[in-house]
Design an enzyme around this catalytic site. Structure first.
Site, PDB file in Angstrom:
ATOM      1  N   HIS A  82     -13.710  -1.274  -7.258  1.00 41.63           N
ATOM      2  CA  HIS A  82     -14.657  -0.383  -7.161  1.00 41.63           C
ATOM      3  C   HIS A  82     -14.327   0.485  -7.367  1.00 41.63           C
ATOM      4  O   HIS A  82     -15.278   1.817  -8.097  1.00 41.63           O
ATOM      5  CB  HIS A  82     -15.558  -1.784  -6.669  1.00 41.63           C
ATOM      6  N   ASP A 142       0.422  -1.111  -0.363  1.00 37.36           N
ATOM      7  CA  ASP A 142       0.173   0.088  -0.199  1.00 37.36           C
ATOM      8  C   ASP A 142       0.880   1.149   0.015  1.00 37.36           C
ATOM      9  O   ASP A 142       2.733   1.545   0.269  1.00 37.36           O
ATOM     10  CB  ASP A 142      -0.705  -0.049   1.123  1.00 37.36           C
ATOM     11  N   ASP A 147       3.333   1.837  -5.501  1.00 36.19           N
ATOM     12  CA  ASP A 147       1.758   2.264  -6.131  1.00 36.19           C
ATOM     13  C   ASP A 147       1.506   0.973  -7.000  1.00 36.19           C
ATOM     14  O   ASP A 147       2.078   0.832  -7.948  1.00 36.19           O
ATOM     15  CB  ASP A 147       2.202   3.527  -6.216  1.00 36.19           C
ATOM     16  N   MET A 148       0.709   0.619  -6.635  1.00 32.69           N
ATOM     17  CA  MET A 148      -0.046  -0.272  -7.921  1.00 32.69           C
ATOM     18  C   MET A 148      -0.268   0.435  -9.335  1.00 32.69           C
ATOM     19  O   MET A 148      -0.655  -0.689 -10.415  1.00 32.69           O
ATOM     20  CB  MET A 148      -1.251  -0.577  -7.342  1.00 32.69           C
TER      21      MET A 148
END
Length: 534
Positions: free
Chosen positions: A439, A401, A421-422
């Site tokens: 979502h 995260d 950082d994804m």
């Protein structure tokens, strides 16, 4: 004319003395046998509208003469129409008598206080009441052709009832926020904990003893409990006799009711409802409760943006999400800069993960079988990974995260934490786990995240997979309440420009991200587990 001037002066003086002013502008006066000059003087002195006959009072025409039976037919129809929505045949005669005494008879009695009711009208009303009282039937009274509108009102029962049903549903839907605020009040006051303290059932005095409620607000608390019981948050098990504190009489002795029970001012013990926890409110007590999640959802910071959603629809995309429209900053930026707000979100996610992950392991634990290393992307403080790690001790679980989140992660656990950082890259692992993250993001962002996931896992033949926990609109139980919650979540996600997706929308994302297949497991209520294969 002097009397009118005096009357006007009295109204003005009364308003000045009491503050209860009469709005003369909304009043009207009817003149009988007055000349034009006199009419003008009355209008000038009373400063209100002068009207002429015929008038309507209680829906009936008022004239200088006694109303005819035909003119009073409206009153007969009113009595009959009161019966249209009543299932009288389901009542015994005592029940019908109660309705007659409290409702039907009141209509004609009230009218008779102001009108000289024609005897034929009274007989017609009496026939309707007798038919309802003795047979549970509506007396189909005959009317002349000129009364066609009233005949239509009786024959078109379904239309009237449909209108009333629609009105009921409109009010019920518009008042839904009252239920939400009642739940918020229950959380703020700790009502569920107070009941749980007494073994899961407690009277109002017992609840009051454990919560901070001003004594003057105890009757209001009873009203709050009534809303919470009707909505299923609590239930009423039984009524328990509670003896109020005895008060000494004039001789210094407490009064008694004759059966040995102490009374207050001679009043016998009152029956107190026994409020009990339900499956819903049991989610608000214990170690794995959903208090933090519900507190976040009901926090004003999350509620107020929706007050401007109508205005948000008027602006063209790309447009700030409703959260930024309200607060001037994106949700994630606020979390980064405001420690209290960040804690609100993290605590909510921990609350949800602690609850849902144990169910997920029981219902579909096989999706985690055979995985030796798992990367929990955007996993927050790692509550989900903590549950997975305990269920599969041989699995190495790592949470990735942002730096400010990982900095607050717990220590001394089997779960590892790494800042990242994804949208940039994801550390390698046998499988990637993404819970309630995608979502929050639009189509292109989701494709980018999943492409990075695909790069970090082995091939499908070697066990590589992405495990997603999210909503699939239309998947799961087919009930209306289930679908309603899914679409409510979908609209709710406009708070961050997010979206809840149906299967076709998910499929398109997976294909564009380069995955070969997927499997949806709708085993988590309104949410699903999705296995996606490279």
């Amino acid at each position: 004319m002097l009397d009118f001037r005096v009357f006007s002066a009295i109204i003005d003086d009364f308003g000045a003395a009491t503050g209860l002013r009469t709005n003369i502008d909304k009043c009207s006066v009817n003149l009988i046998r007055c000349a034009e000059a006199e009419e003008a003087l009355v209008a000038q002195e009373l400063r209100c509208l002068v009207v002429t006959f015929p008038l309507r009072y209680l829906g009936l025409p008022l004239t200088l003469r006694k109303p005819t039976a035909a003119q009073l037919q409206y009153l007969v129809d009113s009595v009959a129409n009161k019966l249209l929505g009543w299932k009288a045949l389901l009542l015994d005669r005592g029940g019908r008598l109660e309705l007659v005494q409290t409702t039907l008879s009141a209509i004609s009695i009230f009218a008779m206080m102001s009108l000289d009711i024609h005897i034929k009208t009274l007989i017609e009303i009496e026939k309707i009441i007798r038919g309802f009282l003795w047979k549970g039937l509506i007396h189909q009274h005959k009317k002349k052709q000129k009364d066609t509108p009233s005949i239509m009102a009786l024959n078109d029962q379904s239309t009237d009832q449909a209108l009333l049903d629609a009105e009921h549903e409109l009010w019920r839907t518009s008042f839904s926020y009252i239920k939400s605020m009642a739940v918020k009040a229950a959380l703020d006051l700790g009502l569920a904990d107070a009941i749980d303290h007494h073994g899961g059932a407690a009277t109002l005095p017992q609840i009051v003893d454990k919560v901070k409620v001003h004594t003057s607000k105890v009757p209001c608390l009873r009203r709050l409990m009534r809303v919470l019981t009707v909505s299923g948050v609590f239930s009423i098990q039984q009524h328990q006799n509670v003896v109020p504190p005895a008060i000494a009489n004039g001789n210094g002795a407490a009064t008694s009711n004759g059966n040995g029970a102490a009374t207050t001012n001679g009043t016998a013990a009152a029956a107190e409802p026994l409020y009990a926890l339900t499956p819903v409110s049991r989610l608000l007590v214990g170690s794995r409760n959903l208090i933090s999640m519900m507190s976040m959802i009901l926090d004003p910071t999350f509620i107020t943006p929706f007050l401007g959603i109508g205005a948000w629809f008027e602006h063209a995309l790309p447009d700030p999400c409703i959260f930024r429209q309200q607060h001037g900053v994106a949700l994630w930026k606020m979390a980064e800069k405001d420690p209290a707000f960040d804690a609100l979100i993290n605590d909510a996610m921990v609350s949800d993960s602690s609850f849902i992950m144990e169910i997920a392991i029981r219902e579909c634990g096989e999706v985690f079988q055979g995985i030796t290393s798992l990367m929990d992307v955007a996993g927050g403080l790692g509550a989900a990974s903590q549950v997975i790690s305990k269920a599969f001790p041989g699995m190495e679980c790592t949470v990735m995260d942002l730096g400010h989140v990982v900095a607050k992660a717990p220590t001394g656990t089997a779960v590892k934490y790494v800042a990242g950082d994804m949208f940039e890259s994801i550390p390698p692992a046998d499988a990637v786990f993404i819970k309630w993250v995608l979502h929050d993001w639009g189509h292109e962002d989701c494709v980018k995240i999943l492409k990075n996931c695909k790069k970090s896992i082995p091939s499908r033949e070697n066990g590589g997979r992405v495990i997603i926990m999210d909503i699939v609109v239309g998947a799961g139980p087919s009930g209306v309440k289930h679908k309603e919650l899914q679409v409510l979540f979908d609209l709710y996600m406009t708070i961050v420009d997010g979206i809840e997706r149906d299967e076709e929308e998910w499929k398109k994302i997976f294909q564009e991200a380069g995955f070969s297949g997927y499997q949806i497991l709708p085993v988590l209520g309104f949410r699903s587990i999705i296995e996606v294969y490279p």
